[in-house]
Scaffold this motif. Structure first.
Motif, short mmCIF file in Angstrom:
data_model
loop_
_atom_site.label_atom_id
_atom_site.label_comp_id
_atom_site.label_asym_id
_atom_site.label_seq_id
_atom_site.Cartn_x
_atom_site.Cartn_y
_atom_site.Cartn_z
N SER A 1 42.06 35.23 34.60
CA SER A 1 42.72 36.46 34.13
C SER A 1 44.08 36.10 33.54
O SER A 1 44.73 35.14 33.95
N ASP A 2 44.49 36.92 32.58
CA ASP A 2 45.74 36.67 31.84
C ASP A 2 46.94 37.23 32.60
O ASP A 2 46.80 37.97 33.58
N VAL A 3 48.14 36.90 32.12
CA VAL A 3 49.36 37.46 32.68
C VAL A 3 49.30 38.99 32.58
O VAL A 3 48.68 39.52 31.66
N PRO A 4 49.90 39.74 33.50
CA PRO A 4 50.78 39.27 34.58
C PRO A 4 50.03 38.92 35.87
O PRO A 4 50.66 38.52 36.84
N ASN A 5 48.71 39.06 35.88
CA ASN A 5 47.94 38.79 37.10
C ASN A 5 47.01 37.61 36.88
O ASN A 5 45.81 37.78 36.64
N ILE A 6 47.58 36.42 36.96
CA ILE A 6 46.79 35.21 36.77
C ILE A 6 46.15 34.82 38.11
O ILE A 6 46.85 34.67 39.11
N TYR A 7 44.83 34.69 38.10
CA TYR A 7 44.11 34.28 39.32
C TYR A 7 43.47 32.91 39.10
O TYR A 7 42.93 32.63 38.03
N THR A 8 43.56 32.09 40.13
CA THR A 8 43.00 30.74 40.07
C THR A 8 42.18 30.45 41.31
O THR A 8 42.25 31.18 42.31
N ALA A 9 41.42 29.36 41.24
CA ALA A 9 40.55 28.97 42.35
C ALA A 9 41.20 27.85 43.16
O ALA A 9 41.61 26.83 42.61
N GLY A 10 41.27 28.05 44.47
CA GLY A 10 41.75 27.03 45.37
C GLY A 10 40.58 26.31 46.02
O GLY A 10 39.45 26.35 45.53
N LYS A 11 40.84 25.68 47.16
CA LYS A 11 39.77 25.02 47.89
C LYS A 11 38.84 26.06 48.51
O LYS A 11 39.15 27.25 48.56
N ASP A 12 37.68 25.60 48.98
CA ASP A 12 36.67 26.47 49.58
C ASP A 12 36.15 27.52 48.60
O ASP A 12 35.89 28.67 48.97
N THR A 13 36.03 27.13 47.35
CA THR A 13 35.46 28.00 46.31
C THR A 13 34.36 27.23 45.58
O THR A 13 34.27 26.00 45.65
N PHE A 14 33.55 27.98 44.86
CA PHE A 14 32.51 27.37 44.05
C PHE A 14 33.15 26.48 42.99
O PHE A 14 32.65 25.38 42.68
N MET A 15 34.26 26.94 42.43
CA MET A 15 34.95 26.15 41.40
C MET A 15 35.44 24.82 41.96
O MET A 15 35.41 23.80 41.27
N GLN A 16 35.88 24.83 43.21
CA GLN A 16 36.33 23.58 43.82
C GLN A 16 35.17 22.59 43.91
O GLN A 16 35.35 21.39 43.69
N GLU A 17 33.96 23.09 44.26
CA GLU A 17 32.80 22.20 44.31
C GLU A 17 32.52 21.62 42.93
O GLU A 17 32.19 20.44 42.78
#
Length: 322
Positions: free
Chosen positions: A210-226
């Motif tokens: 998602s774009d500013v002002p609400n940028i969301y990212t994936a941390g550990k324990d996520t599908f993206m981390q795998e």
């Protein structure tokens, strides 16, 4: 003479024993081959069948489904990959892949089911999903009360669970061999990607949905981390768990080698990211390594997930895929 007769007798017995052993081994080999052939060719579903869904419900299917409704895109992609186009009579408003899905009857979005529409289609089974089962619980109950079979598919959290989901849907729809083929192809693609990035010098990456002002990212324990782990990528946001909101200043501070953006709904999002205040100091921006990846490839736990892995790996290590 007696010695000659004894020698002849012993040789005859040895020959009989040898022949007997060979016949036994031949029969054993033939039996094993026959059993192996049966295991690989005689693989069809048996009805009626009872299968436990993601909510622990014992769901009975009296016969092979001939009319199917899907309430979420990931289910729909699996069903189409299984070759069930002719049996799919309804999909959610959010379904956009494959193209054939856009031509099916729409039965509401993932937050509200059009009960009347579903009932009018007279499906043998409705495939719901664990991720939104609570929010549409009353709608699912109405379908059950009307005599419609509802199966809630597990919300897969990794590749292995995705493989299991595909096989389970394949079993329910009497397409177990096609399901096995899909999973085998996915595993082959995963291995191919891993082989290509096995010896690269590891790089860091940041992913946002998602774009500013609400940028969301994936941390550990996520599908993206795998996906990052499989692609030999260091996630600069792996100091926190789950998906979380992050300030632009923190992205600058973490200085990723690659920024993966998935907001394909935002026009010119790659250029917008590059022009954020302070982002000109990030290695990813300096090296023109801000890359747009189709979010559906990594968010929908279905047959295209291995393609999503490949696209993420390409974004970070493009030279490994030339």
């Amino acid at each position: 003479m007696k010695k000659i007769w004894q020698l002849g007798f012993l040789l005859t017995m040895a020959f009989v024993l040898l022949v007997g052993c060979n016949q036994s081994e031949t029969q054993k080999s033939s039996t094993e081959k026959s059993e192996k052939t049966t295991q690989t060719t005689d693989k069809t579903a048996t009805y009626p069948m009872t299968v436990k869904d993601a909510l622990g419900n014992e769901v009975e299917l009296k016969e092979e489904p001939k009319k199917i409704v899907s309430l979420i895109p990931s289910n729909t992609e699996i069903l189409f990959a299984l070759g069930l186009d002719d049996k799919i009579v309804g999909v959610s408003d959010n379904d956009d892949y494959p193209k054939a899905a856009t031509k099916k009857e729409k039965v509401g979005d993932m937050q509200k089911i059009n009960i009347e529409k579903v009932l009018s289609l007279k499906p043998d089974v409705v495939f719901a999903h664990e991720s939104n089962a609570k929010s549409i619980e009353s709608g699912l109950q109405q379908l059950k009360d009307a005599g419609i079979t509802v199966f809630v598919v597990k919300n897969a959290t990794n590749f292995e669970e995705t493989y299991d989901t595909i096989k389970q849907i394949g079993q329910i729809t009497n397409q177990p061999q096609k399901a096995d083929k899909i999973v085998a192809d996915m595993k082959a693609k995963v291995k191919e990607v891993q082989d290509k990035v096995a010896n690269v010098k590891q790089r860091t990456a940041f992913v946002e949905t998602s774009d500013v002002p609400n940028i969301y990212t994936a941390g550990k324990d996520t599908f993206m981390q795998e996906i990052f782990n499989l692609a030999n990528i260091k996630n600069v946001a792996d100091d926190q768990s789950g998906w979380f909101k992050i300030d632009p200043e923190q992205i600058v501070k973490r200085n990723p080698d690659t920024i993966i953006v998935m907001e394909d709904y935002v026009p010119n999002i790659v250029e917008k990211v590059k022009k954020r205040p302070g982002f000109d100091s990030i290695t990813a921006v300096k090296n023109n390594a801000v890359v747009l990846v189709d979010q559906n490839l990594t968010a929908r736990t279905g047959p295209r997930l291995a393609e999503g892995l490949e696209e993420v790996a390409k974004a970070v290590y493009p030279e490994a895929f030339k």
